[in-house]
Design a protein around this motif. Structure first.
Motif, PDB file in Angstrom:
ATOM      1  N   ILE A  11       0.860  -1.181   0.000  1.00  0.00           N
ATOM      2  CA  ILE A  11       0.000   0.000   0.000  1.00  0.00           C
ATOM      3  C   ILE A  11       0.901   1.237   0.000  1.00  0.00           C
ATOM      4  CG2 ILE A  11      -2.067  -1.002   1.060  1.00  0.00           C
ATOM      5  CD1 ILE A  11      -1.069   0.151   3.772  1.00  0.00           C
ATOM      6  N   ASN A  12       0.371   2.318  -0.523  1.00  0.00           N
ATOM      7  CA  ASN A  12       1.066   3.601  -0.488  1.00  0.00           C
ATOM      8  C   ASN A  12       0.574   4.406   0.707  1.00  0.00           C
ATOM      9  OD1 ASN A  12       0.695   2.945  -3.612  1.00  0.00           O
ATOM     10  ND2 ASN A  12       2.532   4.191  -3.366  1.00  0.00           N
ATOM     11  N   LEU A  13       1.458   4.667   1.665  1.00  0.00           N
ATOM     12  CA  LEU A  13       1.105   5.587   2.749  1.00  0.00           C
ATOM     13  C   LEU A  13       1.160   7.026   2.247  1.00  0.00           C
ATOM     14  CD1 LEU A  13       3.031   3.868   5.685  1.00  0.00           C
ATOM     15  CD2 LEU A  13       0.576   3.767   5.197  1.00  0.00           C
ATOM     16  N   THR A  14       2.074   7.298   1.318  1.00  0.00           N
ATOM     17  CA  THR A  14       2.061   8.555   0.562  1.00  0.00           C
ATOM     18  C   THR A  14       2.370   8.245  -0.895  1.00  0.00           C
ATOM     19  OG1 THR A  14       4.429   9.089   0.810  1.00  0.00           O
ATOM     20  CG2 THR A  14       2.941   9.889   2.546  1.00  0.00           C
ATOM     21  N   LEU A  15       1.841   9.077  -1.781  1.00  0.00           N
ATOM     22  CA  LEU A  15       2.189   9.009  -3.195  1.00  0.00           C
ATOM     23  C   LEU A  15       2.182  10.436  -3.720  1.00  0.00           C
ATOM     24  CD1 LEU A  15       0.788   6.544  -5.896  1.00  0.00           C
ATOM     25  CD2 LEU A  15       1.553   8.858  -6.417  1.00  0.00           C
ATOM     26  N   HIS A 191       0.446  18.528  -2.413  1.00  0.00           N
ATOM     27  CA  HIS A 191       1.448  17.508  -2.145  1.00  0.00           C
ATOM     28  C   HIS A 191       1.371  17.001  -0.705  1.00  0.00           C
ATOM     29  CE1 HIS A 191       3.475  18.221  -5.971  1.00  0.00           C
ATOM     30  NE2 HIS A 191       3.315  19.519  -5.744  1.00  0.00           N
ATOM     31  N   PRO A 192       1.445  15.680  -0.513  1.00  0.00           N
ATOM     32  CA  PRO A 192       1.512  15.146   0.862  1.00  0.00           C
ATOM     33  C   PRO A 192       2.839  15.513   1.518  1.00  0.00           C
ATOM     34  CG  PRO A 192       1.865  13.383  -0.739  1.00  0.00           C
ATOM     35  CD  PRO A 192       1.501  14.607  -1.528  1.00  0.00           C
ATOM     36  N   THR A 194       5.671  14.227   2.840  1.00  0.00           N
ATOM     37  CA  THR A 194       6.422  12.969   2.881  1.00  0.00           C
ATOM     38  C   THR A 194       7.412  12.946   4.041  1.00  0.00           C
ATOM     39  OG1 THR A 194       6.213  12.845   0.472  1.00  0.00           O
ATOM     40  CG2 THR A 194       7.819  11.380   1.502  1.00  0.00           C
ATOM     41  N   LYS A 195       8.058  14.085   4.301  1.00  0.00           N
ATOM     42  CA  LYS A 195       9.045  14.140   5.387  1.00  0.00           C
ATOM     43  C   LYS A 195       8.387  13.856   6.734  1.00  0.00           C
ATOM     44  CE  LYS A 195      12.521  17.160   3.302  1.00  0.00           C
ATOM     45  NZ  LYS A 195      13.188  18.494   3.340  1.00  0.00           N
ATOM     46  N   SER A 196       7.202  14.406   6.964  1.00  0.00           N
ATOM     47  CA  SER A 196       6.508  14.159   8.243  1.00  0.00           C
ATOM     48  C   SER A 196       6.066  12.699   8.353  1.00  0.00           C
ATOM     49  CB  SER A 196       5.305  15.091   8.381  1.00  0.00           C
ATOM     50  OG  SER A 196       5.737  16.424   8.531  1.00  0.00           O
ATOM     51  N   MET A 197       5.685  12.100   7.212  1.00  0.00           N
ATOM     52  CA  MET A 197       5.341  10.675   7.227  1.00  0.00           C
ATOM     53  C   MET A 197       6.557   9.843   7.629  1.00  0.00           C
ATOM     54  SD  MET A 197       3.454   8.016   6.874  1.00  0.00           S
ATOM     55  CE  MET A 197       1.905   8.553   6.124  1.00  0.00           C
ATOM     56  N   ILE A 198       7.701  10.140   7.030  1.00  0.00           N
ATOM     57  CA  ILE A 198       8.926   9.395   7.350  1.00  0.00           C
ATOM     58  C   ILE A 198       9.295   9.575   8.820  1.00  0.00           C
ATOM     59  CG2 ILE A 198      11.416   9.279   6.886  1.00  0.00           C
ATOM     60  CD1 ILE A 198      10.717   9.995   3.947  1.00  0.00           C
ATOM     61  N   GLN A 199       9.118  10.796   9.322  1.00  0.00           N
ATOM     62  CA  GLN A 199       9.414  11.057  10.730  1.00  0.00           C
ATOM     63  C   GLN A 199       8.459  10.294  11.639  1.00  0.00           C
ATOM     64  OE1 GLN A 199       9.787  15.214  11.682  1.00  0.00           O
ATOM     65  NE2 GLN A 199       9.815  14.867  13.898  1.00  0.00           N
ATOM     66  N   GLY A 200       7.182  10.278  11.284  1.00  0.00           N
ATOM     67  CA  GLY A 200       6.193   9.532  12.064  1.00  0.00           C
ATOM     68  C   GLY A 200       6.521   8.049  12.136  1.00  0.00           C
ATOM     69  N   GLN A 207      -0.391   8.105  15.248  1.00  0.00           N
ATOM     70  CA  GLN A 207      -1.216   9.273  14.917  1.00  0.00           C
ATOM     71  C   GLN A 207      -0.557  10.128  13.835  1.00  0.00           C
ATOM     72  OE1 GLN A 207      -4.237   9.501  15.888  1.00  0.00           O
ATOM     73  NE2 GLN A 207      -4.092   7.808  17.348  1.00  0.00           N
ATOM     74  N   GLU A 208       0.763  10.262  13.905  1.00  0.00           N
ATOM     75  CA  GLU A 208       1.485  11.054  12.910  1.00  0.00           C
ATOM     76  C   GLU A 208       1.423  10.380  11.537  1.00  0.00           C
ATOM     77  OE1 GLU A 208       3.972  14.530  12.063  1.00  0.00           O
ATOM     78  OE2 GLU A 208       2.471  13.981  13.561  1.00  0.00           O
ATOM     79  N   VAL A 209       1.510   9.062  11.513  1.00  0.00           N
ATOM     80  CA  VAL A 209       1.366   8.322  10.262  1.00  0.00           C
ATOM     81  C   VAL A 209      -0.019   8.566   9.671  1.00  0.00           C
ATOM     82  CG1 VAL A 209       1.192   5.997   9.251  1.00  0.00           C
ATOM     83  CG2 VAL A 209       3.102   6.559  10.770  1.00  0.00           C
ATOM     84  N   CYS A 210      -1.047   8.453  10.504  1.00  0.00           N
ATOM     85  CA  CYS A 210      -2.427   8.670  10.042  1.00  0.00           C
ATOM     86  C   CYS A 210      -2.628  10.088   9.513  1.00  0.00           C
ATOM     87  CB  CYS A 210      -3.414   8.394  11.172  1.00  0.00           C
ATOM     88  SG  CYS A 210      -3.593   6.636  11.583  1.00  0.00           S
ATOM     89  N   ARG A 211      -2.059  11.063  10.210  1.00  0.00           N
ATOM     90  CA  ARG A 211      -2.236  12.478   9.831  1.00  0.00           C
ATOM     91  C   ARG A 211      -1.614  12.800   8.483  1.00  0.00           C
ATOM     92  NH1 ARG A 211      -1.861  13.930  15.253  1.00  0.00           N
ATOM     93  NH2 ARG A 211       0.418  13.822  15.199  1.00  0.00           N
ATOM     94  N   ASN A 212      -0.548  12.097   8.119  1.00  0.00           N
ATOM     95  CA  ASN A 212       0.230  12.490   6.947  1.00  0.00           C
ATOM     96  C   ASN A 212       0.048  11.588   5.727  1.00  0.00           C
ATOM     97  OD1 ASN A 212       1.913  14.916   7.769  1.00  0.00           O
ATOM     98  ND2 ASN A 212       2.289  13.523   9.486  1.00  0.00           N
ATOM     99  N   MET A 213      -0.964  10.724   5.752  1.00  0.00           N
ATOM    100  CA  MET A 213      -1.259   9.922   4.571  1.00  0.00           C
ATOM    101  C   MET A 213      -1.784  10.824   3.448  1.00  0.00           C
ATOM    102  SD  MET A 213      -2.728   6.333   6.241  1.00  0.00           S
ATOM    103  CE  MET A 213      -4.151   6.386   5.217  1.00  0.00           C
ATOM    104  N   GLY A 214      -1.344  10.581   2.225  1.00  0.00           N
ATOM    105  CA  GLY A 214      -1.815  11.382   1.097  1.00  0.00           C
ATOM    106  C   GLY A 214      -1.411  10.776  -0.231  1.00  0.00           C
ATOM    107  N   ASN A 215      -2.249  10.996  -1.248  1.00  0.00           N
ATOM    108  CA  ASN A 215      -2.039  10.398  -2.569  1.00  0.00           C
ATOM    109  C   ASN A 215      -2.561  11.373  -3.626  1.00  0.00           C
ATOM    110  OD1 ASN A 215      -2.146   8.932  -4.955  1.00  0.00           O
ATOM    111  ND2 ASN A 215      -3.092   7.122  -4.060  1.00  0.00           N
TER     112      ASN A 215
END
Length: 289
Positions: A11-15, A191-192, A194-200, A207-215
């Motif tokens: 799955i893509n957490l961000t794209l 744009h999502p 991506t840096k915050s997703m990687i940090q999460g 919660q940080e992963v959930c907040r920063n999902m985007g496609n």
């Protein structure tokens, strides 16, 4: 000699799409992770110089269109292999779903044939070969969690994301990735982060992963296929913590930590969607063993 290889979906957490490249591909940046929904790829050594594809799924081609076939053909040509293989594919990942099922089958074939044909290639060498077959194949060779860039072939390993349930729902439609990219307005994308997703992920912060999902492809597919938008709305209404379309779609996935809520969402979606799955994140990379 036979080998059985697991070929998990991603799955893509961000794209994110950064720009269109001179070679016609799009420059992408994606955080991807494997999930515990997998095809089973059985490789049987043949002394005769041929490649056979077996599958009971009518949507799986049994010729050169099949990515696992292409993987075997590439290895044979590149390394002068005169033996053959029967590749039996048991499909559990929906076809044309945005979950990299075909790419994962090809990656499983590369890893398995490396052993079956005694080629002695490293994981990095297999991933480089995978990039010649398709954009997601390199990631699928490694598995686990990664930031993929370039056209998807540049892979930077990431830690496993926080453990949770993933509920997936695929409507009975197929989506053309090429068509979605053609319709994408690259100049006006949200744009999502991506840096915050990687940090999460690095901080194991669910919660940080959930907040920063985007496609960025999601809006295009949702405008073309309203049933995808409907599934996304239903998943949110049933209580998923975060909901996103994977790849170019049409599969929508939701993350949830609690078993009781997972069951509620799963059962609710089965009422109006053909293919619904509740699985765990895998997060661990493949090995050559």
């Amino acid at each position: 000699m036979k080998l059985l290889i697991k070929a998990p979906a991603k799955i893509n957490l961000t794209l994110d799409v950064l720009h269109k490249r001179p070679d016609g591909y799009h420059e992408v940046e994606m955080v991807m992770t494997t999930i515990d929904l997998a095809d089973r790829v059985e490789l049987t050594l043949l002394e005769s110089d041929q490649i056979k594809i077996l599958s009971h799924n009518r949507f799986v081609p049994d010729d050169q269109r099949n990515l696992a076939y292409q993987a075997a053909q590439l290895l044979k040509e590149r390394f002068g292999v005169k033996k053959g293989v029967t590749i039996a594919i048991e499909k559990n990942i929906p076809v044309a779903a945005g979950l990299a099922g075909g790419s994962s089958d090809a990656a499983a074939a590369l890893r398995g044939l490396n052993k079956l044909w005694d080629l002695g290639l490293s994981m990095d060498e297999l991933a480089a070969l995978g990039s010649e077959i398709g954009s997601d194949v390199s990631f699928c060779v490694y598995g686990g969690t990664a930031l993929a860039s370039g056209r998807g072939e540049k892979i930077q390993e990431l830690p496993a994301p926080p453990t949770c349930w993933v509920i997936l729902a695929k409507p009975f439609i197929g989506v053309s990735t090429a068509d979605i990219y053609r319709r994408l307005d690259v100049a006006n994308l949200q744009h999502p982060d991506t840096k915050s997703m990687i940090q999460g992920i690095a901080e194991n912060d669910y919660q940080e992963v959930c907040r920063n999902m985007g496609n960025v492809l999601e809006e295009v597919t949702l405008n073309l296929h309203h049933d995808v938008a409907q599934i996304k709305d239903q998943m949110k209404r049933f209580g998923a913590d975060s909901v996103l379309m994977s790849g170019s779609g049409p599969t929508v996935f939701g993350l949830v930590q609690h078993d009781s809520r997972m069951h509620r969402i799963y059962n609710g979606l089965r009422g109006f969607c053909d293919q619904v799955f509740a699985v765990r994140l895998l997060g661990e990379r493949h090995t050559l063993d």
